[in-house]
Scaffold this active site. Structure first.
Site, PDB file in Angstrom:
ATOM      1  CB  SER A 199      29.759  20.448  16.871  1.00 42.15           C
ATOM      2  OG  SER A 199      29.543  20.388  14.987  1.00 42.15           O
ATOM      3  CE  LYS A 221      33.583  20.156  14.587  1.00 43.13           C
ATOM      4  NZ  LYS A 221      32.246  19.759  13.701  1.00 43.13           N
ATOM      5  CB  SER A 274      28.516  21.588  12.973  1.00 46.30           C
ATOM      6  OG  SER A 274      27.691  21.523  14.045  1.00 46.30           O
TER       7      SER A 274
END
Lengths: 485, 489
Positions: free
Chosen positions: A151, A76, A175
């Site tokens: 997310s 990420k 997330s």
């Protein structure tokens, strides 16, 4: 020939160790997949050249003792990576190249892995659909028009589309678990403090926690083992002995007590979610676990509490993005104040601005007691709910999300309905507990659905064990067809 | 010694006003590294050379408490006779400024590390206790430099993140003199403890000054104004003087004082409004989630308590008791640790009282003139003690001693050596002196007659002659005695 990228991380590691495949060929396979999957918009930055060099380096001097020998990994884009652009999905960090490596990614590299690229995410991890990223929305490989969750949407999508053998995300209010659920993968939010926050772009410091996203529970155990560590540079890091989750993985859960909280049956919840939950209960019961009805009475306050605490911390954490030292700086403005205003207006997207405003508001004098202080008190009650019940049960089973993946654009006009997606995941962050999202079934459209196992603090091994047993008996198989290339 | 009366009031047409002052002193903690990072705290480094990724607030950077700074704050708290709080919290104070990289300052708000304490001041009108409200730890900001470029501001982050102790007094101070004594006392205590070097030029000690006035028969405090960041005692005193008179002026005109933050313009010697209460920042304090609450073990506090050096108040008492000094002398001699050490070394080897007199007189005057700290004194404590002993034993007179002192300053030599080599020993043999005096009287028979006839002023003349003839070495006391005896006969 079978496609190696279809396999689990564990299988890939075995192939490397038995020299069935070289790190270089493995890496090339992923690069080929990534290049064919531009449509999904999962990557913000790719580091192919560097990855190929690292792979060659591994092959020339392989160390098979490592946990992740010669494994390419995409992560990420919230983890700072040395000399590699790190954006947090935001325009304000569009040009930001850190000179340092986050502790979590450093742990992965120290265990033999190397970077394949940086994955798209909601801006500053604020979002539940990966639609707030400055780099555009990510598409769920499950279906052309579907969000991958957020997310960590780039992470879930890339993993489900075989663009990385495993990955890591961060989970502030769901997330990791919500996108895992939306894409049919495994996602773990560890106990707060198990993985260092040092070098991770902060959203809400008291809630943020990095964790693995993988195809199987075993892979999840391997990744957690590699990424977690005590870190003196993070004052909230827990000082404890390293655990070997994958080696200690057991599928016997006979006699374990599983709590079923009544508050997680919400109004208007689709029937499929209920059925999925029932299915999960049955699987665990058949394996010898005891189901116990429990109550977590303050659950209904978790979401509003979260949407006070998280924005409050974010409003302060994001104050450093002022254009003075790094990141985007507006050319417009005649003085310091105007430079700030223009920099932050241009640099942040709508959702981030909304949360900065909410956070600033709830901390303002005159509102502090009614919002922030009250929220802190409720947070304690939510934590106490869990503590009380963990004297009676070993783990708690709930659905991961109140729905399956939704359509791109479906909720962007209605922030509250978007926030409601986190209803089952936020209580865990507020209480600092570990929780595992497991792919468990599909809705009537064929979209994956997940179940969540919540454990006591630092009880990762136990929920991984339950998840491992569950996985063996659930028979979930992702139905993703490669439609994007 | 008669005590003076406190007399700092402002007289207006409508009455007599007293001035109420409270100080927020910012003292830089003596430590090698910053409060939350490993960067050096050394003064005077090239701009931005002592800045870590934490100090400059890069993404993902986290603060870690520097234990040394915590210990220093506890020691300071103990030195202020204050309550040490076993539980304290670091909060974020949020505001935007170019030299505040995080966009917030990490400080302590509701739960400071040190609670109420007190400081004793010795004023000419007696001793006075000043209450301490609290002491908390916080980060310093960087420095904005506006005068290097016509259109840009430069920022130096060397100071960013350095640990400060904010010491908040109660509104117990009543005059610029008391403020002077208070700051000096704080500085003395912290220097004894080694927790702050108290160097105001380098900015290690600064203060915000809160001033209000009220009629002497009023019980209620007046509206206060805060004067920000004054960095010398002289300026503090000037600012208070100006501000108190400004406020009295307003009240005399029947106007109200509005609560505000003011700046002191050192060039114009006046305070100017910076912002009113309405424009005051809303700092949105909240506990810093990157830092756990600070929980102190009682054992640590006890250990630090045991490790404290003797503090000025105790030392002063001991000096009075053991060395027979008066309160004033003891005060001066404990005002700096180095001075007290020097004095004790001298006092152990010589006359305690005479040593005090000579130190506070000639030695201090010389050091002052040369701009030297006592630790750099050209006269060692041992040599100084020998000088005092030579005076005390009558070996040399006070007058000769001054000459010897001058030579000691220049050469750094031992006084015995100087006295011997220059033959400066006092003539204290009564027989020899009597012989010399008899000669002088014989030579000045006319003056002797005049003296005996009643012109007693001539006594001084005879003393002068004796001194002249002895090259100044005649023991003055003996000379007097012998002269009196012989002139009677």
């Amino acid at each position: 020939m079978t496609d190696i990228t279809n396999q689990s991380l564990k299988e890939i590691i075995e192939s490397i160790k038995s020299k069935k495949i070289s790190s270089l060929d493995l890496t090339k396979s992923y690069i080929k997949n990534i290049e064919g999957a531009k449509k999904l918009n999962t990557f913000v930055t790719t580091t192919f050249d560097q990855a190929l060099d690292k792979a060659k380096e591994f092959d020339s001097k392989p160390n098979y003792e490592q946990t992740l020998p010669g494994i390419p990994l995409a992560v990420k884009d919230l983890f700072c990576t040395e000399n590699i652009k790190t954006t947090a999905g935001s325009n304000i960090l569009n040009n930001f190249i850190p000179s340092y490596e986050s502790t979590v990614t450093k742990n992965l590299w120290d265990n033999g892995a190397f970077l394949l690229g940086k994955l798209n995410c909601d801006e500053f991890a604020m979002g539940s659909s990966n639609e707030t990223s400055f780099y555009g929305n990510v598409i769920n490989p499950v279906g052309d028009k579907l969000v991958p969750g957020g997310s960590s949407g780039g992470s879930s999508s890339a993993l489900a589309a075989n663009l990385t053998p495993a990955t890591i995300g961060t989970d502030t209010g769901g997330s990791i678990r919500q996108p895992a659920s939306f894409t049919g993968i495994v996602g773990l939010k560890p106990t707060y403090g198990l993985c260092s926050r040092w070098g991770i772009v902060a959203f809400a410091s008291s809630l943020d926690q990095a964790g693995p996203m993988t195809k199987t529970v075993t892979d999840c155990a391997i990744m957690l083992e590699a990424m977690s560590s005590f870190d003196e540079k993070d004052s909230t890091s827990i000082n404890k002995k390293k655990e070997f989750y994958s080696k200690n993985l057991k599928d016997s859960i006979k006699g374990l007590k599983i709590g079923i909280p009544k508050e997680y049956r919400v109004n208007n919840m689709p029937k499929e979610i209920d059925e999925l939950w029932e299915k999960g209960k049955k699987i665990l019961k058949d394996l010898g676990a005891k189901l116990i009805d429990i109550s977590l009475p303050h659950t209904k306050y978790a979401l509003p509490t979260y949407y006070i605490v998280a924005p409050a911390e974010a409003s302060s954490n994001l104050a450093r993005y002022d254009g003075v030292r790094y990141g985007h700086r507006s050319e417009k403005g005649k003085d310091l104040i105007e430079m700030y205003e223009n920099t932050r207006s241009e640099g942040f997207g709508d959702e981030v601005k909304r949360r900065i405003l909410i956070g600033t508001y709830v901390l303002s004098s005159g509102y502090y007691d009614a919002y922030y202080l009250k929220a802190q008190k409720v947070r304690q009650l939510i934590k106490k709910d869990f503590d009380d019940n963990f004297t009676k049960v070993d783990a708690i089973l709930t659905p991961s999300t109140p729905s399956s993946a939704f359509k791109i654009g479906e909720k962007t006009k209605d922030p509250v309905s978007m926030y409601l997606n986190d209803i089952f995941t936020v209580p865990v962050n507020l209480a600092g507990l570990p929780a595992l999202s497991l792919p468990a079934g599909f809705d009537k459209q064929g979209y994956p659905l997940g179940l969540q196992l919540i454990g006591k603090a630092l009880d990762e091994q136990k929920i991984l064990n339950i998840g491992y047993a569950f996985e063996k008996n659930c028979g979930f198989k992702n139905k993703i067809k490669k439609w994007w290339s | 010694m008669s005590k003076e009366k406190f007399d700092y009031f402002i007289n207006g047409e409508k009455g007599k006003y007293e001035v109420i002052i409270g100080l927020e002193v910012h003292a830089q903690v003596l430590s090698n590294s910053k409060l939350f990072s490993g960067s050096s705290t050394k003064f005077g480094a090239h701009p931005n050379n002592q800045v870590s990724l934490i100090d400059s607030a890069f993404p993902g950077m986290l603060p870690v408490i520097n234990e040394e700074c915590i210990k220093q704050a506890i020691k300071t708290g103990l030195g202020l006779n204050a309550k040490i709080n076993n539980y304290s919290v670091f909060d974020r104070k949020n505001y935007f400024y170019a030299d505040l990289p995080q966009g917030y300052q990490i400080s302590q708000y509701k739960n400071p590390i040190v609670g109420e304490g007190k400081v004793l001041l010795d004023m000419p009108y007696g001793s006075k206790e000043i209450g301490i409200e609290r002491l908390h730890l916080e980060q310093d900001a960087g420095k904005s430099i506006h005068d290097m470029d016509p259109s840009n501001t430069y920022v130096d982050l060397n100071r960013s993140g350095i640990a400060l102790m904010e010491i908040v007094s109660k509104p117990d101070l009543r005059s610029p003199d008391e403020v002077n004594a208070y700051i000096k006392k704080l500085r003395t205590i912290m220097r004894y403890l080694g927790t702050c070097d108290g160097n105001m030029q380098e900015g290690s000690l600064r203060a915000d000054v809160n001033v209000s006035v009220r009629k002497t028969d009023d019980k209620k405090l007046g509206t206060r104004c805060e004067i920000k960041n004054v960095n010398s005692i002289k300026f503090m005193q000037m600012a208070i003087e100006y501000e108190a008179n400004r406020q009295v002026g307003l009240l005399e005109e029947g106007k109200k004082i509005s609560q505000e933050t003011r700046l002191f313009d050192t060039k114009k010697n006046e305070t100017r409004s910076m912002r009113s209460k309405e424009d005051a920042h809303d700092y949105r304090y909240f506990p810093d989630p990157d830092l756990l609450p600070l929980k102190l073990e009682q054992q640590l506090i006890e250990d630090l308590k045991k490790s404290l050096p003797e503090l000025p108040d105790n030392k002063k008492e001991r000096f009075i008791k053991d060395y027979g000094l008066n309160s004033y002398e003891a005060n001066v001699l404990v005002s700096e640790k180095e001075i007290s050490n020097y004095y004790e070394e001298v006092a152990k080897l010589s006359d305690k009282k005479l040593a005090a007199t000579w130190m506070m007189g000639d030695l201090f005057a010389m050091l002052n003139e040369k701009g030297l700290n006592i630790s750099k004194s050209p006269i060692s404590a041992k040599n100084f003690a020998e000088l005092i002993q030579s005076i005390k034993s009558g070996e040399i007179s006070g007058r000769i001693a001054k000459e010897v002192f001058e030579i000691m300053v220049e050469s750094g030599d031992n006084p015995k050596k100087i006295i011997d080599s220059k033959d400066m020993k006092q003539q204290s043999d009564p027989k020899e002196l009597e012989k010399m005096i008899k000669d002088i009287l014989t030579k000045n028979k006319d003056k002797v007659d005049q003296y005996k006839a009643g012109k007693e002023k001539l006594f001084g003349f005879f003393v002068g002659q004796v001194m002249k003839s002895s090259g100044g070495k005649a023991n003055p006391q003996l000379t007097n005695e012998i002269l009196k005896k012989l002139l009677k006969g």
